[in-house]
Each structure stands twice: as C-alpha cells, then as structure tokens.
Write a protein that holds these residues in place. Sequence first.
Motif, PDB file in Angstrom:
ATOM      1  N   VAL A 106       0.880  -1.171   0.000  1.00  0.00           N
ATOM      2  CA  VAL A 106       0.000   0.000   0.000  1.00  0.00           C
ATOM      3  C   VAL A 106       0.911   1.213   0.000  1.00  0.00           C
ATOM      4  O   VAL A 106       1.560   1.512   1.000  1.00  0.00           O
ATOM      5  N   GLU A 107       0.989   1.895  -1.137  1.00  0.00           N
ATOM      6  CA  GLU A 107       1.894   3.029  -1.272  1.00  0.00           C
ATOM      7  C   GLU A 107       1.245   4.286  -0.701  1.00  0.00           C
ATOM      8  O   GLU A 107       0.028   4.452  -0.772  1.00  0.00           O
ATOM      9  N   THR A 108       2.076   5.145  -0.125  1.00  0.00           N
ATOM     10  CA  THR A 108       1.571   6.355   0.522  1.00  0.00           C
ATOM     11  C   THR A 108       2.439   7.552   0.169  1.00  0.00           C
ATOM     12  O   THR A 108       3.574   7.401  -0.273  1.00  0.00           O
ATOM     13  N   ALA A 109       1.887   8.727   0.417  1.00  0.00           N
ATOM     14  CA  ALA A 109       2.679   9.958   0.343  1.00  0.00           C
ATOM     15  C   ALA A 109       3.503  10.038   1.620  1.00  0.00           C
ATOM     16  O   ALA A 109       3.265   9.298   2.577  1.00  0.00           O
ATOM     17  N   GLY A 110       4.455  10.915   1.658  1.00  0.00           N
ATOM     18  CA  GLY A 110       5.297  11.036   2.836  1.00  0.00           C
ATOM     19  C   GLY A 110       4.568  11.630   4.027  1.00  0.00           C
ATOM     20  O   GLY A 110       3.712  12.506   3.878  1.00  0.00           O
ATOM     21  N   PHE A 111       4.887  11.141   5.199  1.00  0.00           N
ATOM     22  CA  PHE A 111       4.271  11.624   6.432  1.00  0.00           C
ATOM     23  C   PHE A 111       5.297  12.364   7.274  1.00  0.00           C
ATOM     24  O   PHE A 111       6.470  11.988   7.329  1.00  0.00           O
ATOM     25  N   HIS A 112       4.830  13.395   7.954  1.00  0.00           N
ATOM     26  CA  HIS A 112       5.631  14.116   8.939  1.00  0.00           C
ATOM     27  C   HIS A 112       4.986  14.012  10.318  1.00  0.00           C
ATOM     28  O   HIS A 112       5.661  14.171  11.327  1.00  0.00           O
ATOM     29  N   ASP A 113       3.685  13.727  10.345  1.00  0.00           N
ATOM     30  CA  ASP A 113       2.909  13.689  11.578  1.00  0.00           C
ATOM     31  C   ASP A 113       2.574  12.241  11.946  1.00  0.00           C
ATOM     32  O   ASP A 113       1.890  11.552  11.175  1.00  0.00           O
ATOM     33  N   PRO A 114       3.016  11.758  13.103  1.00  0.00           N
ATOM     34  CA  PRO A 114       2.718  10.376  13.501  1.00  0.00           C
ATOM     35  C   PRO A 114       1.221  10.066  13.591  1.00  0.00           C
ATOM     36  O   PRO A 114       0.802   8.953  13.272  1.00  0.00           O
ATOM     37  N   ALA A 115       0.416  11.036  13.983  1.00  0.00           N
ATOM     38  CA  ALA A 115      -1.033  10.792  14.088  1.00  0.00           C
ATOM     39  C   ALA A 115      -1.647  10.562  12.709  1.00  0.00           C
ATOM     40  O   ALA A 115      -2.489   9.676  12.532  1.00  0.00           O
ATOM     41  N   ALA A 116      -1.216  11.339  11.718  1.00  0.00           N
ATOM     42  CA  ALA A 116      -1.710  11.146  10.346  1.00  0.00           C
ATOM     43  C   ALA A 116      -1.242   9.805   9.803  1.00  0.00           C
ATOM     44  O   ALA A 116      -1.979   9.099   9.101  1.00  0.00           O
TER      45      ALA A 116
END
Length: 197
Positions: A106-116
């Motif tokens: 499951v590919e995703t965009a980059g995250f900076h926020d652990p909750a997101a």
Amino acid sequence: MLHGAYGEVLTGASEFPNLHEAQVAVLDTKPVVLAAYGEAKYKFDALPPMRLAAPFEALRNKSDDILRRTGARPKVFLANLGTPADFTARATFAKSFFETGGIEAVETAGFHDPAALAAAFKASGAALACLCSSDKAYAAQATDAAKALQAAGATHIYVAGRPGELEAALHAAGVSDFIFAGGDALGALQDAWQRME
C-alpha cells in the motif's frame, strides 16, 4: 537486489514481480535414449525438475488463492517518512521486496505527523507496516512513527534499510525487522506470511 535460492536474482520471481501476471504452463521432462557405438543404446532419465523460483511462486500462489476467496491480497503498509526525495528509493525496494512474496504494498505519500501516519495505516486494512525513508529522516522521525504504528495495531513493523546506530532505539519503539539488499528475502517473506496467518 533480492535473492532467491542459492543467491541468484530471479527476474519476475525474486525481483521485478508482477502480481497481476497470467499463469504459465511448465512442460514435463522426458527420458532421453541415445544410440551410440553401433547397436548399444544408452538411456538417460531426465533430471528431476527444479525451479529456483518455486518458493517465491508458492507464496504468490497463496496470495492468488486469498485474492480469489476474499477479493483482496494480504497487504503491507509502506509508511513513507518525509519527502519523496527521502523515501522513494527505499519505498521502491520495499514494494518489490514484499510483492515478490505476494504481499501487496500500500503506497503512501510522505508523512511528517505520527497521528496522520497512524490514521492512514488503520484505513489501509494492512496488518504489517514498513518504514521507508533516508537515514536522516529515520533519525528524526522513525521512533515516533514506529510507536504510532504499533499503537494503531501494526502486528509487525519493518524498516527498509540495514540496521545502523538507531537499531536499539527502533527495536524499543516497536520495530521488529530490517529488510535490505543481500538479506534473506525468502526467510523474511515466509516469516511475514506466518505472522499474517
């Protein structure tokens, strides 16, 4: 580079998988009879068939069976951290790594926020997660990301890349394994399947 049995790269099996490929037919072997030195005949039985890709194919067949029964393959959530420049190389590696064993990435965009990140993981329906990014982004974000994934229900968390000086901190945050070129790909994939069953 992912390796199959005996350390060989098996294009289409242990590298560059295609989870949507059609089934192929494999021909049976037959004994060979040779005439030599006048009337004498020599018979050689065929070598027993051996497919180096067979262990990877068995995992992919399992995945195909689950897809037929449930409409979805087993999944791993690629927890990409930072910007595309940070995560693309290792996310591409991780996608190929898991899909050689029939586990859909499951590919995703980059995250900076652990909750997101945790919310996206929950929505993915995956049981497994793999952190993908650069060493610099791992140093800044990986422990918080691993804790968030574990709290969100990830049953097993991988990191794409060799364990480095962050290994102890990542294990303490919930990371279970590291996947990297030259590692035991088949063993890691078989273990992943056991964890999902």
